[in-house]
Scaffold this active site. Structure first.
Site, PDB file in Angstrom:
ATOM      1  N   VAL A  58      25.675   1.885 -47.707  1.00  0.00           N
ATOM      2  CA  VAL A  58      26.244   2.203 -49.026  1.00  0.00           C
ATOM      3  C   VAL A  58      25.603   3.422 -49.685  1.00  0.00           C
ATOM      4  O   VAL A  58      26.087   3.869 -50.720  1.00  0.00           O
ATOM      5  CB  VAL A  58      26.178   1.020 -50.036  1.00  0.00           C
ATOM      6  CG1 VAL A  58      27.202  -0.034 -49.735  1.00  0.00           C
ATOM      7  CG2 VAL A  58      24.795   0.457 -50.154  1.00  0.00           C
ATOM      8  N   TYR A  68      13.615  -6.824 -45.989  1.00  0.00           N
ATOM      9  CA  TYR A  68      15.012  -6.350 -45.929  1.00  0.00           C
ATOM     10  C   TYR A  68      15.267  -5.245 -46.972  1.00  0.00           C
ATOM     11  O   TYR A  68      15.834  -4.199 -46.658  1.00  0.00           O
ATOM     12  CB  TYR A  68      15.969  -7.536 -46.134  1.00  0.00           C
ATOM     13  CG  TYR A  68      17.415  -7.108 -46.230  1.00  0.00           C
ATOM     14  CD1 TYR A  68      18.142  -6.759 -45.092  1.00  0.00           C
ATOM     15  CD2 TYR A  68      18.047  -7.004 -47.471  1.00  0.00           C
ATOM     16  CE1 TYR A  68      19.459  -6.333 -45.186  1.00  0.00           C
ATOM     17  CE2 TYR A  68      19.360  -6.582 -47.567  1.00  0.00           C
ATOM     18  CZ  TYR A  68      20.065  -6.253 -46.425  1.00  0.00           C
ATOM     19  OH  TYR A  68      21.367  -5.812 -46.526  1.00  0.00           O
ATOM     20  N   LYS A  73      20.115  -1.597 -40.332  1.00  0.00           N
ATOM     21  CA  LYS A  73      20.403  -2.814 -39.552  1.00  0.00           C
ATOM     22  C   LYS A  73      20.541  -2.520 -38.062  1.00  0.00           C
ATOM     23  O   LYS A  73      20.299  -3.386 -37.225  1.00  0.00           O
ATOM     24  CB  LYS A  73      21.687  -3.483 -40.081  1.00  0.00           C
ATOM     25  CG  LYS A  73      21.525  -4.024 -41.503  1.00  0.00           C
ATOM     26  CD  LYS A  73      22.859  -4.419 -42.118  1.00  0.00           C
ATOM     27  CE  LYS A  73      22.673  -4.907 -43.550  1.00  0.00           C
ATOM     28  NZ  LYS A  73      23.934  -5.067 -44.269  1.00  0.00           N
ATOM     29  N   SER A  87      22.334   0.111 -45.086  1.00  0.00           N
ATOM     30  CA  SER A  87      22.672  -0.757 -43.944  1.00  0.00           C
ATOM     31  C   SER A  87      22.558  -0.087 -42.583  1.00  0.00           C
ATOM     32  O   SER A  87      22.644  -0.779 -41.567  1.00  0.00           O
ATOM     33  CB  SER A  87      24.085  -1.307 -44.103  1.00  0.00           C
ATOM     34  OG  SER A  87      24.068  -2.324 -45.061  1.00  0.00           O
ATOM     35  N   TYR A 112      31.951  -3.169 -41.179  1.00  0.00           N
ATOM     36  CA  TYR A 112      32.399  -4.379 -41.889  1.00  0.00           C
ATOM     37  C   TYR A 112      33.905  -4.571 -41.724  1.00  0.00           C
ATOM     38  O   TYR A 112      34.430  -4.467 -40.634  1.00  0.00           O
ATOM     39  CB  TYR A 112      31.997  -4.308 -43.377  1.00  0.00           C
ATOM     40  CG  TYR A 112      30.586  -3.852 -43.553  1.00  0.00           C
ATOM     41  CD1 TYR A 112      29.540  -4.680 -43.131  1.00  0.00           C
ATOM     42  CD2 TYR A 112      30.268  -2.619 -44.078  1.00  0.00           C
ATOM     43  CE1 TYR A 112      28.233  -4.273 -43.259  1.00  0.00           C
ATOM     44  CE2 TYR A 112      28.948  -2.209 -44.200  1.00  0.00           C
ATOM     45  CZ  TYR A 112      27.949  -3.049 -43.787  1.00  0.00           C
ATOM     46  OH  TYR A 112      26.671  -2.646 -43.903  1.00  0.00           O
TER      47      TYR A 112
HETATM   48  N1  GLN Z   1      20.977  -2.931 -49.316  1.00  0.00           N
HETATM   49  C1  GLN Z   1      22.378  -3.092 -49.356  1.00  0.00           C
HETATM   50  C2  GLN Z   1      22.732  -4.567 -49.569  1.00  0.00           C
HETATM   51  O1  GLN Z   1      22.120  -5.390 -48.991  1.00  0.00           O
HETATM   52  C3  GLN Z   1      22.975  -2.599 -48.065  1.00  0.00           C
HETATM   53  C4  GLN Z   1      24.461  -2.747 -48.010  1.00  0.00           C
HETATM   54  C5  GLN Z   1      25.140  -1.660 -47.247  1.00  0.00           C
HETATM   55  O2  GLN Z   1      24.608  -0.576 -47.004  1.00  0.00           O
HETATM   56  N2  GLN Z   1      26.381  -1.917 -46.865  1.00  0.00           N
HETATM   57  O3  GLN Z   1      23.600  -4.907 -50.325  1.00  0.00           O
END
Ligand code: GLN
Length: 332
Positions: A286, A216, A94, A91, A268
């Protein structure tokens, strides 16, 4: 006269004035000693989180690893541990795609995605239906899918453009997708597929859904190390200007706004706690990576794969908490 009619002491004689001065002088501080101490001590926190396993290819990563990299906008750096080991940025990507989409769309972007913290897990479905398909912010998965859709509409080769942008930010040509991780998430990313199709039903995905998901999953699969990641975040610490080349990638105002979203939404449903404990705008993934900045000063990247329930690196957050405490730096 001070409040209540009392005469104020001149500033120089106030008790905390020396601290104010010390803070200023130390803006040239050498971070290596701090980073060395943190690297040694924070390993006591190994074992408190778990390596993410909902993407099977991520579950194979050895848990007790740690890398730290600090880079200042005037070219100083500090490194510790596995700062040169690449990890799955997940993530954190992003933040990069948001910078790209914001530069392209300007404020029109906020018609399709909000800027409020969600207080919900990154892959939550409930809020999205409740709010008629306009994701709360660009860092929850639904919002990131809309941002990726913008790039799919604007570019013939969105994957290539994302890679080009991240290579430019980090000054490294070898950064690439990890096809195994992308494939693994494609095969198991059922929630993301549900989010994307729901967004499509609300007319908030314009491109082909499978194409958006493919882009994505690939952006999330990109592998970088801490040294590259701290360098890549420096333009956000430098008001949108890439320090290495002087290129203005975002306007001053856009960089300010992106940093505000990093602060309020980058972790988050743990964003408040991160601001409270660390006090830097930042983004987690993650894969166990965390990148954060102090405007006008520096970027830090920490990687340690064990994550907590919110999907944020346990050791990474602790290391950053100590970094701001021991250096006396934060945005507050
Ligand atoms: N690729 C992971 C997902 O979409 C990314 C989530 C994350 O890093 N929090 O679930």
């Amino acid at each position: 006269m001070g409040a209540g009619g009392k005469k104020m002491k001149p500033l120089l004689r106030q008790k905390n004035y020396r601290n104010i001065c010390a803070y200023k002088i130390e803006s040239n501080m050498d971070y290596q000693d701090i980073v060395n101490d943190i690297y040694r001590e924070v390993q006591a926190y190994f074992g408190q989180g778990k390596v993410a396993s909902y993407i099977p290819a991520l579950a194979r990563v050895r848990p007790d690893q740690l890398g730290i990299s600090v880079e200042t906008i005037n070219g100083r750096s500090a490194l510790a541990g596995q700062a040169d080991t690449r990890f799955s940025i997940q993530s954190i990507s992003k933040a990069f795609t948001l910078a790209m989409a914001f530069a392209l769309e300007g404020d029109n972007l906020w018609r399709r995605v909000g800027v409020e913290p969600s207080g919900n897990p990154f892959n939550s479905l409930v809020q999205l239906e409740f709010e008629s398909g306009k994701p709360r912010n660009p860092f929850i998965n639904a919002g990131a899918l809309v941002v990726t859709d913008v790039l799919c509409s604007r570019y013939a080769d969105p994957k290539g453009e994302i890679l080009r942008f991240i290579r430019q930010l980090s000054g490294t040509d070898t950064i690439d997708f990890d096809e195994e991780v992308a494939q693994s998430e494609k095969e198991h990313g059922f929630r993301n597929q549900a989010l994307a199709w729901f967004l499509k039903s609300c007319n908030n995905i314009h491109s082909d859904v499978d194409t958006v998901l493919d882009v994505y999953f690939h952006q999330c699969s990109i592998a970088m190390n801490c040294r590259e990641m701290s360098r890549a975040f420096l333009f956000l610490a430098n008001h949108g200007v890439l320090p290495a080349t002087g290129e203005q990638l975002l306007t001053h105002s856009q960089a300010k706004r992106l940093n505000a979203i990093l602060l309020t939404c980058g972790f988050y449903d743990q964003a408040g706690e991160f601001a409270f404990r660390v006090g830097m705008p930042g983004k987690s993934g993650v894969g166990g990576g965390v990148a954060a900045i102090i405007p006008g000063e520096l970027a830090v990247a920490v990687w340690s794969p064990e994550v907590n329930e919110q999907g944020n690196s346990v050791v990474g957050i602790q290391a950053l908490e100590w970094f701001t405490t021991r250096s006396g730096r934060s945005i507050f």
